[in-house]
Design a protein around this motif. Structure first.
Motif, PDB file in Angstrom:
ATOM      1  N   GLU A 154      33.033  27.821  24.483  1.00 23.01           N
ATOM      2  CA  GLU A 154      33.730  27.900  25.765  1.00 23.01           C
ATOM      3  C   GLU A 154      32.802  27.515  26.913  1.00 23.01           C
ATOM      4  N   LEU A 155      31.555  27.932  26.825  1.00 18.07           N
ATOM      5  CA  LEU A 155      30.578  27.580  27.856  1.00 18.07           C
ATOM      6  C   LEU A 155      30.346  26.066  27.877  1.00 18.07           C
ATOM      7  N   ALA A 156      30.267  25.445  26.717  1.00 18.93           N
ATOM      8  CA  ALA A 156      30.086  23.991  26.647  1.00 18.93           C
ATOM      9  C   ALA A 156      31.261  23.262  27.288  1.00 18.93           C
ATOM     10  N   VAL A 157      32.459  23.760  27.076  1.00 14.81           N
ATOM     11  CA  VAL A 157      33.644  23.165  27.701  1.00 14.81           C
ATOM     12  C   VAL A 157      33.553  23.304  29.225  1.00 14.81           C
ATOM     13  N   GLN A 158      33.124  24.461  29.704  1.00 15.58           N
ATOM     14  CA  GLN A 158      32.970  24.672  31.147  1.00 15.58           C
ATOM     15  C   GLN A 158      31.904  23.746  31.728  1.00 15.58           C
ATOM     16  N   ILE A 159      30.847  23.512  30.978  1.00 17.96           N
ATOM     17  CA  ILE A 159      29.785  22.590  31.419  1.00 17.96           C
ATOM     18  C   ILE A 159      30.349  21.179  31.533  1.00 17.96           C
ATOM     19  N   ALA A 160      31.071  20.746  30.506  1.00 14.76           N
ATOM     20  CA  ALA A 160      31.666  19.406  30.531  1.00 14.76           C
ATOM     21  C   ALA A 160      32.630  19.260  31.706  1.00 14.76           C
ATOM     22  N   GLU A 161      33.433  20.288  31.968  1.00  9.89           N
ATOM     23  CA  GLU A 161      34.364  20.249  33.093  1.00  9.89           C
ATOM     24  C   GLU A 161      33.613  20.133  34.420  1.00  9.89           C
ATOM     25  N   ALA A 162      32.511  20.868  34.555  1.00  8.28           N
ATOM     26  CA  ALA A 162      31.713  20.801  35.790  1.00  8.28           C
ATOM     27  C   ALA A 162      31.167  19.399  35.993  1.00  8.28           C
ATOM     28  N   THR A 199      34.110  16.966  36.941  1.00  9.10           N
ATOM     29  CA  THR A 199      34.669  17.125  38.291  1.00  9.10           C
ATOM     30  C   THR A 199      33.731  16.588  39.365  1.00  9.10           C
ATOM     31  N   THR A 200      32.457  16.435  39.058  1.00 11.33           N
ATOM     32  CA  THR A 200      31.500  15.905  40.045  1.00 11.33           C
ATOM     33  C   THR A 200      31.138  14.452  39.764  1.00 11.33           C
ATOM     34  N   ARG A 201      31.818  13.829  38.812  1.00  5.53           N
ATOM     35  CA  ARG A 201      31.481  12.463  38.406  1.00  5.53           C
ATOM     36  C   ARG A 201      31.493  11.469  39.565  1.00  5.53           C
ATOM     37  N   GLU A 202      32.447  11.581  40.470  1.00  4.08           N
ATOM     38  CA  GLU A 202      32.522  10.646  41.597  1.00  4.08           C
ATOM     39  C   GLU A 202      31.313  10.763  42.524  1.00  4.08           C
ATOM     40  N   LEU A 203      30.721  11.949  42.588  1.00  2.00           N
ATOM     41  CA  LEU A 203      29.562  12.166  43.462  1.00  2.00           C
ATOM     42  C   LEU A 203      28.242  11.819  42.802  1.00  2.00           C
ATOM     43  N   ASN A 204      28.132  12.097  41.495  1.00  2.00           N
ATOM     44  CA  ASN A 204      26.822  11.972  40.853  1.00  2.00           C
ATOM     45  C   ASN A 204      26.853  11.279  39.493  1.00  2.00           C
ATOM     46  N   GLY A 205      27.986  10.687  39.151  1.00  6.36           N
ATOM     47  CA  GLY A 205      28.091  10.026  37.861  1.00  6.36           C
ATOM     48  C   GLY A 205      28.168  10.985  36.692  1.00  6.36           C
ATOM     49  N   GLY A 206      28.371  12.264  36.977  1.00  3.64           N
ATOM     50  CA  GLY A 206      28.430  13.276  35.929  1.00  3.64           C
ATOM     51  C   GLY A 206      27.063  13.791  35.516  1.00  3.64           C
ATOM     52  N   LEU A 207      26.023  13.319  36.183  1.00  7.16           N
ATOM     53  CA  LEU A 207      24.657  13.762  35.891  1.00  7.16           C
ATOM     54  C   LEU A 207      24.302  14.880  36.851  1.00  7.16           C
ATOM     55  N   MET A 208      23.968  16.026  36.299  1.00 12.05           N
ATOM     56  CA  MET A 208      23.693  17.185  37.143  1.00 12.05           C
ATOM     57  C   MET A 208      22.391  17.854  36.736  1.00 12.05           C
ATOM     58  N   ASP A 209      21.697  18.365  37.717  1.00 14.26           N
ATOM     59  CA  ASP A 209      20.529  19.196  37.481  1.00 14.26           C
ATOM     60  C   ASP A 209      20.998  20.490  36.827  1.00 14.26           C
ATOM     61  N   ILE A 210      20.192  21.053  35.957  1.00 13.68           N
ATOM     62  CA  ILE A 210      20.563  22.279  35.230  1.00 13.68           C
ATOM     63  C   ILE A 210      20.921  23.414  36.191  1.00 13.68           C
ATOM     64  N   ARG A 211      20.228  23.495  37.337  1.00 14.08           N
ATOM     65  CA  ARG A 211      20.539  24.557  38.313  1.00 14.08           C
ATOM     66  C   ARG A 211      21.925  24.353  38.909  1.00 14.08           C
ATOM     67  N   ASP A 227      19.179  29.350  29.763  1.00 13.97           N
ATOM     68  CA  ASP A 227      19.060  29.299  28.308  1.00 13.97           C
ATOM     69  C   ASP A 227      20.441  29.213  27.655  1.00 13.97           C
ATOM     70  N   ASP A 228      21.402  29.958  28.180  1.00 12.86           N
ATOM     71  CA  ASP A 228      22.770  29.887  27.658  1.00 12.86           C
ATOM     72  C   ASP A 228      23.339  28.474  27.828  1.00 12.86           C
ATOM     73  N   ILE A 229      23.079  27.877  28.991  1.00 14.64           N
ATOM     74  CA  ILE A 229      23.561  26.515  29.262  1.00 14.64           C
ATOM     75  C   ILE A 229      22.962  25.547  28.239  1.00 14.64           C
ATOM     76  N   MET A 230      21.664  25.625  28.034  1.00 14.06           N
ATOM     77  CA  MET A 230      21.003  24.721  27.085  1.00 14.06           C
ATOM     78  C   MET A 230      21.501  24.949  25.662  1.00 14.06           C
ATOM     79  N   ARG A 231      21.697  26.186  25.304  1.00 13.80           N
ATOM     80  CA  ARG A 231      22.167  26.500  23.945  1.00 13.80           C
ATOM     81  C   ARG A 231      23.589  25.977  23.729  1.00 13.80           C
ATOM     82  N   ALA A 232      24.423  26.096  24.741  1.00 10.64           N
ATOM     83  CA  ALA A 232      25.795  25.589  24.639  1.00 10.64           C
ATOM     84  C   ALA A 232      25.798  24.071  24.491  1.00 10.64           C
TER      85      ALA A 232
END
Length: 123
Positions: free
Chosen positions: A20-28, A31-43, A63-68
């Motif tokens: 579920e966390l991985a899905v939330q990461i992908a959604e984030a 949703t920001t693809r137009e601003l940053n190409g979908g590339l985001m800093d971990i923070r 760590d949870d983000i990286m593990r997901a």
């Protein structure tokens, strides 16, 4: 013999929480693809995911983000090019270079997206 698949899935890092966390990461990222190409800093990913989850849900760590991400094999190899990289390379092919102004005028990309994609190409 009885196996508790929920326990094993959690121990191996493939439980519902990380999926579920991985899905939330992908959604984030989407949703920001137009601003940053979908590339985001971990923070930024962490902040976006925590906003999506709200104050009631369990907080997540870097760590949870990286593990997901590892769980679903979403992390790409550093030399892999994405669509944005290819677009800039095509633009630069004719003249041998490209400027941020050209990209903004022709593609409508904000400066942050241009900078992130160029950083990725130059690494």
């Amino acid at each position: 013999m009885f196996f508790d698949w929920g326990l094993w899935a959690e121990l191996l890092g493939i439980g519902d929480f990380y999926y579920e966390l991985a899905v939330q990461i992908a959604e984030a990222c989407l949703t920001t693809r137009e601003l940053n190409g979908g590339l985001m800093d971990i923070r930024d990913v962490l902040s976006a995911v925590q906003r999506r989850r709200g104050g009631i849900a369990e907080r997540v760590s870097k760590d949870d983000i990286m593990r997901a991400i590892d769980t679903l094999k979403l992390r790409s190899v550093p030399s892999e090019l994405n669509t944005d990289h290819n677009i800039l390379l095509e633009f630069a092919q004719d003249k041998g270079y490209i400027t941020e102004k050209e990209v903004n005028e022709n593609l409508g990309w904000p400066s942050r997206r241009f900078d992130l994609v160029m950083d990725g190409l130059l690494k």
